[in-house]
Design a protein around this motif. Structure first.
Motif, short mmCIF file in Angstrom:
data_model
loop_
_atom_site.label_atom_id
_atom_site.label_comp_id
_atom_site.label_asym_id
_atom_site.label_seq_id
_atom_site.Cartn_x
_atom_site.Cartn_y
_atom_site.Cartn_z
N GLN A 1 8.38 3.02 -14.59
CA GLN A 1 6.60 3.17 -14.73
C GLN A 1 6.89 2.13 -16.01
O GLN A 1 5.81 1.50 -16.39
N VAL A 2 7.64 2.57 -16.98
CA VAL A 2 7.71 2.09 -17.71
C VAL A 2 7.71 0.02 -18.03
O VAL A 2 6.95 0.14 -18.89
N LEU A 3 8.82 -0.04 -17.12
CA LEU A 3 8.72 -1.43 -17.30
C LEU A 3 7.21 -1.92 -16.51
O LEU A 3 6.78 -3.22 -16.40
N ILE A 4 6.45 -1.26 -15.35
CA ILE A 4 4.75 -1.38 -14.86
C ILE A 4 3.74 -1.87 -16.18
O ILE A 4 3.71 -2.30 -15.78
N ASN A 5 4.04 -0.53 -16.74
CA ASN A 5 3.43 -0.30 -18.73
C ASN A 5 3.97 -1.92 -19.13
O ASN A 5 2.40 -2.38 -19.21
N LEU A 6 5.07 -2.48 -19.10
CA LEU A 6 5.48 -3.48 -19.78
C LEU A 6 4.38 -4.51 -19.34
O LEU A 6 4.06 -5.23 -20.10
N ILE A 7 4.47 -4.10 -18.52
CA ILE A 7 4.35 -5.82 -17.23
C ILE A 7 2.76 -6.04 -16.84
O ILE A 7 1.93 -7.14 -17.47
N ALA A 8 2.20 -5.00 -16.97
CA ALA A 8 0.89 -4.38 -17.55
C ALA A 8 -0.34 -5.09 -18.41
O ALA A 8 -1.12 -6.09 -18.66
N ASN A 9 0.87 -4.57 -19.45
CA ASN A 9 0.28 -4.86 -20.48
C ASN A 9 0.60 -6.30 -20.83
O ASN A 9 -0.80 -7.16 -21.52
N SER A 10 1.32 -7.64 -20.34
CA SER A 10 1.86 -8.57 -20.39
C SER A 10 1.15 -8.82 -19.64
O SER A 10 -0.02 -10.16 -20.06
N ILE A 11 0.18 -8.77 -18.00
CA ILE A 11 -1.14 -9.14 -17.67
C ILE A 11 -2.19 -9.47 -18.05
O ILE A 11 -3.11 -10.86 -18.47
N ILE B 1 1.10 -1.07 -0.41
CA ILE B 1 0.33 -0.15 0.14
C ILE B 1 0.47 1.54 -0.03
O ILE B 1 0.48 2.34 -1.19
N HIS B 2 1.90 1.33 1.01
CA HIS B 2 2.71 2.21 0.65
C HIS B 2 3.40 2.23 0.07
O HIS B 2 3.49 3.72 -0.89
N GLU B 3 3.82 1.59 -0.41
CA GLU B 3 4.81 1.62 -1.63
C GLU B 3 3.47 2.40 -3.19
O GLU B 3 4.59 2.55 -3.95
N SER B 4 2.66 1.85 -3.30
CA SER B 4 1.65 1.99 -4.53
C SER B 4 1.28 4.02 -4.23
O SER B 4 0.82 4.15 -5.22
N GLY B 5 1.19 3.96 -2.92
CA GLY B 5 0.45 5.03 -2.28
C GLY B 5 2.00 6.49 -3.17
O GLY B 5 1.95 7.27 -3.72
N GLN B 6 3.01 5.60 -3.07
CA GLN B 6 4.41 6.65 -3.23
C GLN B 6 4.59 6.45 -4.93
O GLN B 6 4.93 7.72 -5.80
N HIS B 7 4.50 5.24 -5.50
CA HIS B 7 4.49 5.90 -6.69
C HIS B 7 3.27 5.89 -7.58
O HIS B 7 3.45 7.36 -8.26
N LEU B 8 1.82 6.42 -6.97
CA LEU B 8 0.77 6.71 -7.60
C LEU B 8 1.23 8.61 -7.13
O LEU B 8 1.36 9.22 -7.81
N LEU B 9 1.74 8.99 -5.98
CA LEU B 9 1.97 10.50 -6.12
C LEU B 9 3.10 10.97 -6.23
O LEU B 9 3.43 12.31 -7.71
N GLU B 10 3.84 9.79 -7.41
CA GLU B 10 5.25 10.20 -8.56
C GLU B 10 4.62 10.04 -9.40
O GLU B 10 4.85 11.05 -9.92
N LEU B 11 3.14 9.47 -9.73
CA LEU B 11 2.65 10.09 -11.50
C LEU B 11 2.25 11.46 -11.51
O LEU B 11 2.09 11.90 -11.81
N ILE B 12 1.53 11.77 -9.78
CA ILE B 12 0.67 12.82 -10.02
C ILE B 12 2.58 14.28 -10.22
O ILE B 12 2.07 14.45 -11.08
#
Length: 175
Positions: A134-144, A57-68
């Motif tokens: 973020q690039v890696l997350i996008n690639l993995i999410a696409n694979s999922i 949760i904390h790591e995802s929140g940090q990532h969301l803040l970074e996206l903002i």
């Protein structure tokens, strides 16, 4: 037309500034409470699984803040003023962070997400970790999304014979 384009740009900038404030306020609460839970300020969480959940949760929140923050950087990117925030990290750390954030999504889809360890994974790199993750997350999410149940996704760090380093995301999906 130029005046209209400038007004649209100002409107977009005001919108992004307003939305970033609106998104940051509840996000800061989420991150604050998850950090309190992570450090078990009010006592133990009781189950080892909860400790992993609160960390995610904390790591995802940090990532969301970074996206903002990235949204706010949009104006700087368009004006050519964006400078990457380089830091030293290992490729393994970046891959682990991205895989951890998507592990539950992969499990829900019935897909096995594997982080393949190669010697290249321990190479330290000076990169903008947030952008690479973020690039890696996008690639993995696409694979999922495109891998059928019981399929496999492998995230691998590699070093090419030319000396270049990178990530590979392979899956057993179609395409």
């Amino acid at each position: 037309a130029r005046r209209k384009a400038l007004e649209l740009d100002r409107t977009k900038t005001r919108f992004l500034a307003h939305m970033s404030h609106e998104l940051r306020t509840p996000l800061n609460a989420i991150m604050g409470f998850s950090e309190l839970m992570q450090h078990q300020v009010c006592g133990p969480l009781g189950d080892k699984q909860y400790e992993e959940y609160v960390s995610t949760i904390h790591e995802s929140g940090q990532h969301l803040l970074e996206l903002i923050n990235d949204l706010l950087d949009l104006t700087r990117i368009e004006s050519g003023d964006m400078t990457p925030q380089h830091e030293i990290c290992t490729m393994r750390d970046v891959a682990h962070s991205a895989c951890k954030m998507l592990q539950d999504q992969a499990a829900e889809a019935g897909v096995h997400l594997n982080q393949v360890s190669l010697a290249a994974a321990d190479i330290s790199v000076n990169v903008d970790r947030r952008m690479i993750r973020q690039v890696l997350i996008n690639l993995i999410a696409n694979s999922i999304r495109h891998t059928p149940r019981t399929g496999q996704i492998n995230v691998t760090a590699f070093k090419a014979p030319t000396g270049e380093i990178g990530f590979s995301v392979t899956d057993t999906g179609e395409g």
